[in-house]
Design a protein around this motif. Sequence first.
Motif, PDB file in Angstrom:
ATOM      1  N   THR A 281       0.834  -1.203   0.000  1.00 44.38           N
ATOM      2  CA  THR A 281       0.000   0.000   0.000  1.00 44.38           C
ATOM      3  C   THR A 281       0.869   1.254   0.000  1.00 44.38           C
ATOM      4  O   THR A 281       0.577   2.228  -0.703  1.00 44.38           O
TER       5      THR A 281
ATOM      6  N   MET B  96      -3.921 -14.724  -7.797  1.00 37.98           N
ATOM      7  CA  MET B  96      -4.972 -14.398  -8.750  1.00 37.98           C
ATOM      8  C   MET B  96      -5.781 -15.638  -9.131  1.00 37.98           C
ATOM      9  O   MET B  96      -7.015 -15.591  -9.189  1.00 37.98           O
TER      10      MET B  96
ATOM     11  N   TYR C 221      -0.859  -4.204  -7.465  1.00 31.40           N
ATOM     12  CA  TYR C 221      -1.243  -4.092  -6.058  1.00 31.40           C
ATOM     13  C   TYR C 221      -2.311  -5.113  -5.699  1.00 31.40           C
ATOM     14  O   TYR C 221      -2.297  -5.690  -4.603  1.00 31.40           O
ATOM     15  N   LEU C 222      -3.247  -5.365  -6.625  1.00 33.27           N
ATOM     16  CA  LEU C 222      -4.291  -6.354  -6.366  1.00 33.27           C
ATOM     17  C   LEU C 222      -3.680  -7.720  -6.107  1.00 33.27           C
ATOM     18  O   LEU C 222      -4.108  -8.443  -5.194  1.00 33.27           O
TER      19      LEU C 222
ATOM     20  N   ALA D  41      -2.217  -7.661  -2.626  1.00 27.58           N
ATOM     21  CA  ALA D  41      -3.258  -7.663  -1.601  1.00 27.58           C
ATOM     22  C   ALA D  41      -3.886  -9.046  -1.453  1.00 27.58           C
ATOM     23  O   ALA D  41      -4.204  -9.484  -0.343  1.00 27.58           O
ATOM     24  N   LEU D  42      -4.063  -9.762  -2.579  1.00 29.34           N
ATOM     25  CA  LEU D  42      -4.702 -11.074  -2.539  1.00 29.34           C
ATOM     26  C   LEU D  42      -3.816 -12.140  -1.914  1.00 29.34           C
ATOM     27  O   LEU D  42      -4.284 -13.253  -1.643  1.00 29.34           O
TER      28      LEU D  42
ATOM     29  N   LEU E  62      -2.264  -0.649 -10.208  1.00 28.89           N
ATOM     30  CA  LEU E  62      -3.381  -1.162  -9.416  1.00 28.89           C
ATOM     31  C   LEU E  62      -3.496  -2.671  -9.551  1.00 28.89           C
ATOM     32  O   LEU E  62      -3.809  -3.374  -8.562  1.00 28.89           O
ATOM     33  N   LEU E  63      -3.253  -3.213 -10.746  1.00 28.94           N
ATOM     34  CA  LEU E  63      -3.314  -4.662 -10.942  1.00 28.94           C
ATOM     35  C   LEU E  63      -2.209  -5.360 -10.165  1.00 28.94           C
ATOM     36  O   LEU E  63      -2.429  -6.408  -9.547  1.00 28.94           O
TER      37      LEU E  63
END
Length: 450
Positions: free
Chosen positions: A290, A363, A320-321, A324-325, A317-318
């Motif tokens: 973050t 993912m 970061y996703l 985060a996952l 952002l991708l």
Amino acid sequence: MRKTAGIIGVAAVIIVAGGVAAPWYTGKRIEQEFRQGVEQLSGSVPMEVTRYDRGWRTADAVTHAVIDTEDGPFEFDIHHHITHGPWGFGWAHIDSTPDFGEHQDTVAHYFGDQTPIEATTTVGFGNDVNIDWHSPAFDATDVPETPGARLAWGGMEGHYRLDGDHTTTRVSIPSLNFQGKESSLILNALNLDGSGAGGPDWPDVDNFWDGRFRTTLGQLDFQDDAENVALKLGMDGQGQLRDNGDDGLSMTGSWQFSNVVLKDPALAEPVIINNATQTLALKHLPREATRTLLIDLSSIDESLNEDQATALIQQRLLRYLGDALEGTPSAEITVAGLNTPQGSLEGKLALDFDPMEAGQDPMTTALKRGHLTLDMASDKALLTHLMAFSNAGARPEQTLAGLEQEGLLVRDGDRYRMDVEMNSRDLRVNGESHPELYMMLPLLLMSLGS
């Protein structure tokens, strides 16, 4: 007695010498800090110190700034009168006023003999910095560049404080009113308040996650008859970023809109919303990922065009996703009330994830680990209107009847509702299992990762 008198005399000399030397020494340090501060600001707005005349108790400095505009670079000077401490106000007191040079006549057309904006900076004994700025109001005045147009300005007040590595900011603009032959802009009661980490050591500060903001807007009314575009709204938005210890980071935000009217040639008809309230809550977010994301987004090259900047933001952002996952993030979006002339809609979407096993790809395992719930209810008239609005060839009545027959919508008088639950084994809509829809979700996740 003579010895005592001698000691007192020596002490008096030391006190006087100290009183004389203190402003000189403080002035030298203030000049160093002033030049460093201008150098830091030049990263966002090109600025340099062109003159610094330091005296015993005061100094006068000039900085030159350049702002890029659509009409080319806008250059101006800022004059600073500096009073050195140490006195009751602290280490330094700075009064700053701009000199617009060749643009001065244009500025004077609106403000007359008033200073268009002035700032006062005080550096306290604890090295806290307070900056107050003020722009005076002026009544409706002709706009030379636009025949027939008039501009009125309600003034501006602002305050900034830096205490250690914590900042607070407040800006208030009572009104702005532009009236032209083919366009107009009315803005009333714009207020911005924020606080969080800052200072010269940002982003390497301990309280990086302490951030809050609030923006309120009483009224925005913009119309452009030549382009057939119009926008009206009132707004109250606020958000917060905080560190929750072992639970990771959280971001929360809420927005309230009122009296919204959007008119655009690309729209079949104006969008009208009486009022709407939406909240967003993100929890269990990774700290370092973050931090990296926020720093990257704040340092995007301003020379990039819109498409390049959008592609770069999507890429970050991708990434970061995926980071985060790897944990157990959760998201909750609530529409507490969307009220329109055609009816109302309310709903809540929640998504969270189980822990990921070692060696798994975040993912590809997202569907297996994810839990989703959706509760939504809407007036039939509003759903019909939205379908027709998004697709001129749509047949809303037949579509709603088909969704009701398939069990994807449940009728309740003049309203429809939908309840969705998804876990690692099934997708249930209004209590009924829908394996065919569940099997389509991996295709969606694959498209996100491509």
